[in-house]
Write a protein that holds these residues in place. Structure first.
Motif, PDB file in Angstrom:
ATOM      1  N   LEU A  59       0.832  -1.204   0.000  1.00 22.11           N
ATOM      2  CA  LEU A  59       0.000   0.000   0.000  1.00 22.11           C
ATOM      3  C   LEU A  59       0.869   1.257   0.000  1.00 22.11           C
ATOM      4  N   LEU A  60       1.921   1.250   0.819  1.00 18.13           N
ATOM      5  CA  LEU A  60       2.826   2.393   0.852  1.00 18.13           C
ATOM      6  C   LEU A  60       3.549   2.576  -0.483  1.00 18.13           C
ATOM      7  N   THR A  61       3.801   1.470  -1.179  1.00 16.68           N
ATOM      8  CA  THR A  61       4.473   1.552  -2.480  1.00 16.68           C
ATOM      9  C   THR A  61       3.667   2.377  -3.467  1.00 16.68           C
ATOM     10  N   LEU A  62       2.340   2.359  -3.342  1.00 15.37           N
ATOM     11  CA  LEU A  62       1.500   3.144  -4.243  1.00 15.37           C
ATOM     12  C   LEU A  62       1.788   4.635  -4.125  1.00 15.37           C
ATOM     13  N   GLY A  63       2.322   5.047  -2.983  1.00 13.79           N
ATOM     14  CA  GLY A  63       2.660   6.453  -2.812  1.00 13.79           C
ATOM     15  C   GLY A  63       3.743   6.927  -3.763  1.00 13.79           C
ATOM     16  N   LEU A  64       4.497   6.003  -4.347  1.00 10.51           N
ATOM     17  CA  LEU A  64       5.545   6.383  -5.285  1.00 10.51           C
ATOM     18  C   LEU A  64       4.986   6.907  -6.601  1.00 10.51           C
ATOM     19  N   ILE A  65       3.681   6.703  -6.839  1.00  8.23           N
ATOM     20  CA  ILE A  65       3.081   7.207  -8.073  1.00  8.23           C
ATOM     21  C   ILE A  65       1.811   8.021  -7.808  1.00  8.23           C
ATOM     22  N   HIS A  66       1.470   8.220  -6.530  1.00  9.46           N
ATOM     23  CA  HIS A  66       0.297   9.013  -6.206  1.00  9.46           C
ATOM     24  C   HIS A  66       0.693  10.305  -5.496  1.00  9.46           C
ATOM     25  N   ARG A  67      -0.219  11.229  -5.508  1.00  7.94           N
ATOM     26  CA  ARG A  67       0.071  12.554  -4.959  1.00  7.94           C
ATOM     27  C   ARG A  67       0.424  12.499  -3.473  1.00  7.94           C
ATOM     28  N   TRP A  68      -0.204  11.594  -2.712  1.00  9.36           N
ATOM     29  CA  TRP A  68       0.093  11.544  -1.294  1.00  9.36           C
ATOM     30  C   TRP A  68       1.504  11.041  -1.013  1.00  9.36           C
ATOM     31  N   GLY A  69       2.218  10.608  -2.043  1.00 11.79           N
ATOM     32  CA  GLY A  69       3.630  10.285  -1.896  1.00 11.79           C
ATOM     33  C   GLY A  69       4.517  11.495  -2.117  1.00 11.79           C
ATOM     34  N   GLU A  70       3.903  12.631  -2.480  1.00 17.27           N
ATOM     35  CA  GLU A  70       4.663  13.858  -2.700  1.00 17.27           C
ATOM     36  C   GLU A  70       4.205  14.983  -1.774  1.00 17.27           C
ATOM     37  N   LEU A 110      12.539  10.539   2.517  1.00 21.16           N
ATOM     38  CA  LEU A 110      11.647   9.884   3.469  1.00 21.16           C
ATOM     39  C   LEU A 110      11.006   8.648   2.842  1.00 21.16           C
ATOM     40  N   ALA A 111      10.840   8.667   1.535  1.00 19.09           N
ATOM     41  CA  ALA A 111      10.321   7.501   0.816  1.00 19.09           C
ATOM     42  C   ALA A 111      11.446   6.656   0.241  1.00 19.09           C
ATOM     43  N   VAL A 112      12.487   7.300  -0.248  1.00 16.40           N
ATOM     44  CA  VAL A 112      13.538   6.592  -0.983  1.00 16.40           C
ATOM     45  C   VAL A 112      14.340   5.671  -0.069  1.00 16.40           C
ATOM     46  N   ILE A 113      14.735   6.153   1.110  1.00 14.75           N
ATOM     47  CA  ILE A 113      15.591   5.348   1.980  1.00 14.75           C
ATOM     48  C   ILE A 113      14.879   4.086   2.481  1.00 14.75           C
ATOM     49  N   ALA A 152      10.937   1.183  -8.978  1.00 12.87           N
ATOM     50  CA  ALA A 152       9.947   2.214  -8.656  1.00 12.87           C
ATOM     51  C   ALA A 152      10.566   3.311  -7.793  1.00 12.87           C
ATOM     52  N   THR A 153      11.433   2.923  -6.874  1.00  8.09           N
ATOM     53  CA  THR A 153      12.053   3.899  -5.968  1.00  8.09           C
ATOM     54  C   THR A 153      12.995   4.832  -6.713  1.00  8.09           C
ATOM     55  N   VAL A 154      13.830   4.268  -7.574  1.00  6.97           N
ATOM     56  CA  VAL A 154      14.760   5.102  -8.342  1.00  6.97           C
ATOM     57  C   VAL A 154      13.986   6.030  -9.278  1.00  6.97           C
ATOM     58  N   SER A 155      12.938   5.527  -9.901  1.00  2.00           N
ATOM     59  CA  SER A 155      12.127   6.355 -10.798  1.00  2.00           C
ATOM     60  C   SER A 155      11.466   7.495 -10.035  1.00  2.00           C
TER      61      SER A 155
END
Length: 351
Positions: free
Chosen positions: A229-240, A258-261, A310-313
């Protein structure tokens, strides 16, 4: 600025290699604390690829660390020699993905449970942090740190702007969906076992796992699903941008690291655990009719690779947006165009 950062990484990698090499020599000379072999709490010595070694292997560790230090020092600064790069990446992969084993993931997964257990009065069979993080497992963290320092040095040494161009937002979106889907196979089996359903195993196998074992498996499955579920934040607004329901942070930008590490570290430990199961599968340690106990884990390297992609992107897209002064937006949302990241732009960001 970029040269300064590259040099700091280089010297940190060299210092790590010298320190760990000295530790290996000390083990070979009889110092206590050798983390493999007879001193490893692994009951049958099958988890680690170094399980059959003795403290005398410390001389090999010292020699490999000397090679690591020389490789880090020889890495090019913005071009020139390429031979050290071809040596640095295999050494980094060995330290990050091969030497550790699945216990690294288990320690990370059970740490939150150990933290909240005293609050709810859970005994967990008397298990504590010393059980989740014995010295042999902490040593794996030390090895991963050395590999990451060497990999970061190699990455900072390549200044041709080509090394990151493959990680586009489109590939990042696809990788996120893979990273969310793959663990659900594992989650389905563990949730079923907790409910008494022998999915992928025999009834006898399920009966042997009483006394809370399958509840612990369900916890790990839920932990994995929450990670998806948290992985979805890498492509959704709540991840930014922090969502409105987070007091004190609502509406603020999410720091990329905070997301990348965490995502980057989780991608490592998932891959390591999956490689352990693949090694066991190839060695014939599993029964085909008990596929639920091992087959889902064999897909974890795919999960880890997808999460890393996904993280690097995500990191590359956030860096490009901040450099261009764009407002936060997520990949795949309406109006989120694919950024044109040129080698020149990459070099400007690194400078």
């Amino acid at each position: 600025m970029s040269t300064f950062t590259s040099d700091r990484l280089r010297y940190a990698a060299v210092l790590w290699a010298l320190a760990y090499g000295a530790l290996g020599a000390a083990w070979a000379l009889g110092a206590p604390g050798y983390p493999w072999g007879a001193s490893d709490p692994d009951p049958d010595g099958a988890l680690s690829i170094l399980g059959a070694t003795t403290p005398g292997f410390g001389w090999a560790i010292a020699a490999c660390c000397a090679l690591t230090a020389l490789t880090a020092l020889a890495l090019p600064r913005g071009g020139g020699r390429r031979a050290p790069l071809f040596l640095a990446w295999p050494i980094a992969a060995l330290l990050i993905l091969v030497i550790p084993d699945s216990r690294l993931m288990m320690g990370v997964a059970y740490t939150p449970l150990l933290l909240v257990a005293p609050v709810f009065g859970w005994s967990l069979g008397g298990a504590g942090f010393a059980d989740a993080w014995p010295w042999p497992v902490l040593n794996q963290l030390v090895c991963v740190l050395g590999g990451l320092l060497l990999a970061a040095t190699a990455l900072a040494s390549a200044r041709d702007g080509e090394r990151m161009r493959w990680f586009t937002p489109r590939r990042g979106r696809a990788a996120v969906y893979v990273a969310v889907a793959v663990p659900l196979f594992y989650c389905a089996t563990r949730w079923a076992w907790a409910l008494g359903i022998p999915l992928g195993v025999s009834a006898e196998f399920l009966d042997a796992g009483e006394d809370g074992l399958w509840l612990a498996g369900a916890y790990l499955a839920t932990f994995g699903a929450f990670g998806g579920l948290l992985t979805l934040g890498l492509i959704h607004r709540w991840g930014e941008v922090f969502p409105r329901w987070i007091p004190g942070l609502r509406g603020r930008r999410v720091p990329p690291l905070l997301a990348v590490i965490p995502a980057g570290f989780v991608s490592i430990i998932i891959t390591v655990a999956g490689l352990t199961y693949l090694r066991w599968t190839i060695a014939g340690r599993f029964a085909l009719n008990e596929w639920g106990a091992w087959l889902p884990e064999c897909f974890w390297p795919i999960w880890g690779a997808a999460l890393a992609t996904a993280t690097v992107s995500y990191h590359r897209r956030r860096r490009h947006d901040e450099r261009a002064g764009r407002a936060p937006r997520a990949a795949g949302l309406p109006g989120a165009a694919e950024p044109a990241l040129s080698p020149a732009a990459d070099q400007k960001a690194e400078a």
